[in-house]
Design a protein around this motif. Sequence first.
Motif, PDB file in Angstrom:
ATOM      1  N   ASP A 541     -13.761   2.892  -5.034  1.00 40.61           N
ATOM      2  CA  ASP A 541     -13.865   2.746  -6.484  1.00 40.61           C
ATOM      3  C   ASP A 541     -12.759   1.811  -6.976  1.00 40.61           C
ATOM      4  N   GLN A 542     -13.156   0.684  -7.575  1.00 41.30           N
ATOM      5  CA  GLN A 542     -12.179  -0.305  -8.019  1.00 41.30           C
ATOM      6  C   GLN A 542     -11.331   0.192  -9.200  1.00 41.30           C
ATOM      7  N   LYS A 543     -11.838   1.208  -9.906  1.00 40.00           N
ATOM      8  CA  LYS A 543     -11.083   1.735 -11.045  1.00 40.00           C
ATOM      9  C   LYS A 543      -9.919   2.603 -10.589  1.00 40.00           C
ATOM     10  N   ASP A 544     -10.002   3.052  -9.337  1.00 45.93           N
ATOM     11  CA  ASP A 544      -9.003   3.977  -8.822  1.00 45.93           C
ATOM     12  C   ASP A 544      -8.035   3.224  -7.933  1.00 45.93           C
ATOM     13  N   GLU A 545      -6.756   3.324  -8.224  1.00 52.07           N
ATOM     14  CA  GLU A 545      -5.740   2.593  -7.479  1.00 52.07           C
ATOM     15  C   GLU A 545      -5.370   3.267  -6.172  1.00 52.07           C
ATOM     16  N   CYS A 546      -5.836   4.516  -5.927  1.00 54.72           N
ATOM     17  CA  CYS A 546      -5.371   5.281  -4.770  1.00 54.72           C
ATOM     18  C   CYS A 546      -5.647   4.559  -3.463  1.00 54.72           C
ATOM     19  N   TRP A 547      -6.880   4.061  -3.269  1.00 54.32           N
ATOM     20  CA  TRP A 547      -7.204   3.379  -2.010  1.00 54.32           C
ATOM     21  C   TRP A 547      -6.560   1.999  -1.954  1.00 54.32           C
ATOM     22  N   ASN A 548      -6.533   1.306  -3.102  1.00 48.75           N
ATOM     23  CA  ASN A 548      -5.973  -0.042  -3.122  1.00 48.75           C
ATOM     24  C   ASN A 548      -4.480  -0.034  -2.831  1.00 48.75           C
ATOM     25  N   SER A 549      -3.788   1.008  -3.288  1.00 50.61           N
ATOM     26  CA  SER A 549      -2.346   1.081  -3.052  1.00 50.61           C
ATOM     27  C   SER A 549      -2.023   1.303  -1.582  1.00 50.61           C
ATOM     28  N   ILE A 550      -2.941   1.906  -0.852  1.00 49.57           N
ATOM     29  CA  ILE A 550      -2.706   2.192   0.570  1.00 49.57           C
ATOM     30  C   ILE A 550      -3.222   1.064   1.460  1.00 49.57           C
ATOM     31  N   PHE A 551      -4.391   0.508   1.125  1.00 50.52           N
ATOM     32  CA  PHE A 551      -5.037  -0.480   1.992  1.00 50.52           C
ATOM     33  C   PHE A 551      -5.003  -1.897   1.418  1.00 50.52           C
ATOM     34  N   GLY A 552      -4.384  -2.075   0.252  1.00 52.03           N
ATOM     35  CA  GLY A 552      -4.416  -3.368  -0.430  1.00 52.03           C
ATOM     36  C   GLY A 552      -3.719  -4.484   0.326  1.00 52.03           C
ATOM     37  N   ASN A 553      -2.773  -4.143   1.192  1.00 52.18           N
ATOM     38  CA  ASN A 553      -2.035  -5.181   1.918  1.00 52.18           C
ATOM     39  C   ASN A 553      -2.798  -5.739   3.118  1.00 52.18           C
ATOM     40  N   PHE A 554      -3.958  -5.153   3.426  1.00 54.43           N
ATOM     41  CA  PHE A 554      -4.746  -5.629   4.568  1.00 54.43           C
ATOM     42  C   PHE A 554      -5.834  -6.584   4.079  1.00 54.43           C
ATOM     43  N   ASN A 555      -6.182  -7.546   4.932  1.00 54.50           N
ATOM     44  CA  ASN A 555      -7.238  -8.477   4.543  1.00 54.50           C
ATOM     45  C   ASN A 555      -8.602  -7.805   4.693  1.00 54.50           C
ATOM     46  N   GLU A 556      -9.630  -8.517   4.264  1.00 51.87           N
ATOM     47  CA  GLU A 556     -10.971  -7.926   4.237  1.00 51.87           C
ATOM     48  C   GLU A 556     -11.438  -7.506   5.628  1.00 51.87           C
ATOM     49  N   GLU A 557     -11.203  -8.333   6.648  1.00 52.23           N
ATOM     50  CA  GLU A 557     -11.631  -7.993   8.000  1.00 52.23           C
ATOM     51  C   GLU A 557     -10.903  -6.761   8.517  1.00 52.23           C
ATOM     52  N   GLN A 558      -9.608  -6.659   8.237  1.00 50.75           N
ATOM     53  CA  GLN A 558      -8.839  -5.495   8.687  1.00 50.75           C
ATOM     54  C   GLN A 558      -9.299  -4.221   7.987  1.00 50.75           C
ATOM     55  N   ARG A 559      -9.602  -4.327   6.687  1.00 47.80           N
ATOM     56  CA  ARG A 559     -10.097  -3.145   5.969  1.00 47.80           C
ATOM     57  C   ARG A 559     -11.445  -2.694   6.534  1.00 47.80           C
ATOM     58  N   ARG A 560     -12.288  -3.663   6.889  1.00 49.10           N
ATOM     59  CA  ARG A 560     -13.578  -3.307   7.486  1.00 49.10           C
ATOM     60  C   ARG A 560     -13.380  -2.615   8.829  1.00 49.10           C
ATOM     61  N   LYS A 561     -12.453  -3.096   9.627  1.00 51.85           N
ATOM     62  CA  LYS A 561     -12.171  -2.468  10.923  1.00 51.85           C
ATOM     63  C   LYS A 561     -11.649  -1.044  10.737  1.00 51.85           C
ATOM     64  N   LEU A 562     -10.761  -0.846   9.776  1.00 50.99           N
ATOM     65  CA  LEU A 562     -10.233   0.491   9.500  1.00 50.99           C
ATOM     66  C   LEU A 562     -11.351   1.427   9.036  1.00 50.99           C
ATOM     67  N   CYS A 563     -12.200   0.900   8.167  1.00 53.37           N
ATOM     68  CA  CYS A 563     -13.278   1.723   7.613  1.00 53.37           C
ATOM     69  C   CYS A 563     -14.229   2.209   8.706  1.00 53.37           C
ATOM     70  N   ASN A 564     -14.559   1.337   9.668  1.00 49.71           N
ATOM     71  CA  ASN A 564     -15.546   1.674  10.692  1.00 49.71           C
ATOM     72  C   ASN A 564     -14.927   2.108  12.011  1.00 49.71           C
ATOM     73  N   SER A 565     -13.619   2.331  12.032  1.00 45.18           N
ATOM     74  CA  SER A 565     -12.977   2.810  13.247  1.00 45.18           C
ATOM     75  C   SER A 565     -13.303   4.292  13.450  1.00 45.18           C
ATOM     76  N   LEU A 566     -13.265   4.737  14.687  1.00 45.87           N
ATOM     77  CA  LEU A 566     -13.695   6.092  15.032  1.00 45.87           C
ATOM     78  C   LEU A 566     -12.962   7.156  14.229  1.00 45.87           C
ATOM     79  N   GLY A 567     -11.649   6.988  14.044  1.00 41.19           N
ATOM     80  CA  GLY A 567     -10.863   8.008  13.357  1.00 41.19           C
ATOM     81  C   GLY A 567     -11.218   8.176  11.903  1.00 41.19           C
TER      82      GLY A 567
END
Length: 662
Positions: A541-567
């Motif tokens: 949710d773009q209105k919520d800063e919670c995820w952006n504050s944690i994952f905002g420093n990663f580029n789009e490809e890295q965020r996609r890898k984190l999202c679809n990683s097993l853990g």
Amino acid sequence: MQEQLIDFSNLFKDSVLLRIPDYQRGYSWKEEQLNDFWTDLSNLKLGKTHYMGVITLEEIKNEIYKKWEIVDLSVIEERNYKPYYVVDGHQRILNIIILIQAIIEKMDQDKIERLSSFTKEEIIKKYLFIEYHENPNYKTYLFGYEKDDPSYEFYKTSILGHNSTSNRGTASLYTRNLEYSKNFFEGKIKQFNYNELEQLFKKITLFLKFNVYLMTEELNSLVAFETMNNRGIELSNLELLKNRLIYLSTLLLENNSDGKPLRNHINNVWRRIYEFLGKGIKVELKDDKFLEFHWKMYFEYSRRKGGEYREFLLKKHFIVEKLDNYARNNSNELSNLETINSDDINNYINSLNDTIPAYYYIHYPNESTYDSNIKEWLSKLNRLNNDKDSQFTPLIMAILSKYGNNYRYNDRVAKVLERIEKFIFLLIKSSKNNSNFQDSHFFGWARKVYFDNKNLDETISEIDIWIKTFNMTKFSDMLLDNNKKYGKRFYNWDGLKYFLFEYENYLYSLENNGIPKINWDEWNKEKKEETVEHIYPQTPDQKDECWNSIFGNFNEEQRRKLCNSLGNLLIISRAKNSMEQNFCFERKRGDENNKGYYKGTFSEIEVSRMQEWGPVQILERGLKLLKFMEDRWQIDLGNIEKKIEILDLEFLKGEWNSEKKG
């Protein structure tokens, strides 16, 4: 009765008894065929005709009908009714008769005395049965199966609503289709008024036209049956094989006194086969699948002959030219063929008889009397294989039919099943191998087991040889290839749902007096999108800063890898609202008041104990799941660096090491 174009009422005009011969298929119409038939009726205008095809009849000889029940015999001999086998067209006849029965019941409900000047009793007497007033329990059915067919008892009791002392309550694919057809027609005419019902009755009795053909003695009905069905009427290979074997048994009867009981044995075995194939509710068992898997177990299989079981059984093996007595009396070329006799046919159908329960219990293990460990491993294999069949099905059939109910072999049978599960999970679901990997090898092995050349210990060793070929590289390559195709790496892993379910079961096993929170059959019906959740959302949710504050420093490809990683992938017990999936971790985690993960699966509960969810937590949970995979399937995926590479999170090494040191 000569070849002529007649309506349905005229089919019964000449005082006939129609019987479905033992080589015929059961009632196979389903929703598609019933809808087509109903559409034709709906579009048919009174006064117009609709052609329904050919009905082929064969007059039944007196040496056959004289062994029938006394009520049928009396109608034939005292009332001059003529008995016929329906060689072709019995499904169409039966379909119309079921509809007539539904109309009769509708007349009762609506207190309708006549349709087209016919009383209910006159309709019954013309199309359904003759009742004996001195004893109403005795009836002669104008159309039906041969006496011992379970579908006949179902037809009399469940379709016509009569009592039967011989009804065994045996269900099959065919009885299920009969019941569906009855319910279908009842639903269609439920709201019909008198005029609509009368018009329907006229349509089916007067305006559906058939070519009726009476076979001559010179034409063998069994051969005609096969020929007609090879011209476009779809029959299963199992049904065609039954007809062929019965035909061969009649030829053996000419020179061999075993021919007649062989025919009876064939009918009994096929009856048993369809009883088992028809019992399943969750999984529809295909008769040709069973025949094909049995062929791969029973006959010598090679890749060269793959997919040719129909060709082999019907055109090369069970053929007239190979009958022992035929080959001896014909040309040298034919006599050089490998011959078959009544013993060969008997042995083959005995094997079908012995293995059909095993095939059924492969798909429905909890209905068997097998040891609990055997049931559990069969259940795991069913979860692992979405279609419930694999290259190991013939081998499992052979093992269960020989050893499944012998307690002395319980441990070794369970070990074989455990190795098969391991093979499929590692070498098919978790590698780049095709789903038919080494199938011809294990089809051949199934035959060796079935005919006593290989024992269970040797089978375990043989499967282990192949399991040892699995390594971390195969798993990593599969994930890399998956990532190239779909861009979602672990999320599109074919073994993901099974793996997460096994981890859920592991967590459940750690609970004292815990209750399972997921039923596989119910859970697996849902789409993966509704049963496997991305903890860190795919679309935060773009209105919520919670995820952006944690994952905002990663580029789009890295965020996609984190999202679809097993853990980051979590098995959930119920589908979450799509908006809920995008909430911050604190809300998704939940508590006593806000259910969330806190009240979900054991896997959800484990994640709910985390105070925060970020890249480090995704990596650590991924490593934990890979460690579970190593322990569960007894493999080595390498050191921490190799596992981080498998998780596709090498870019986190620095952050993870720093946090560890801190």
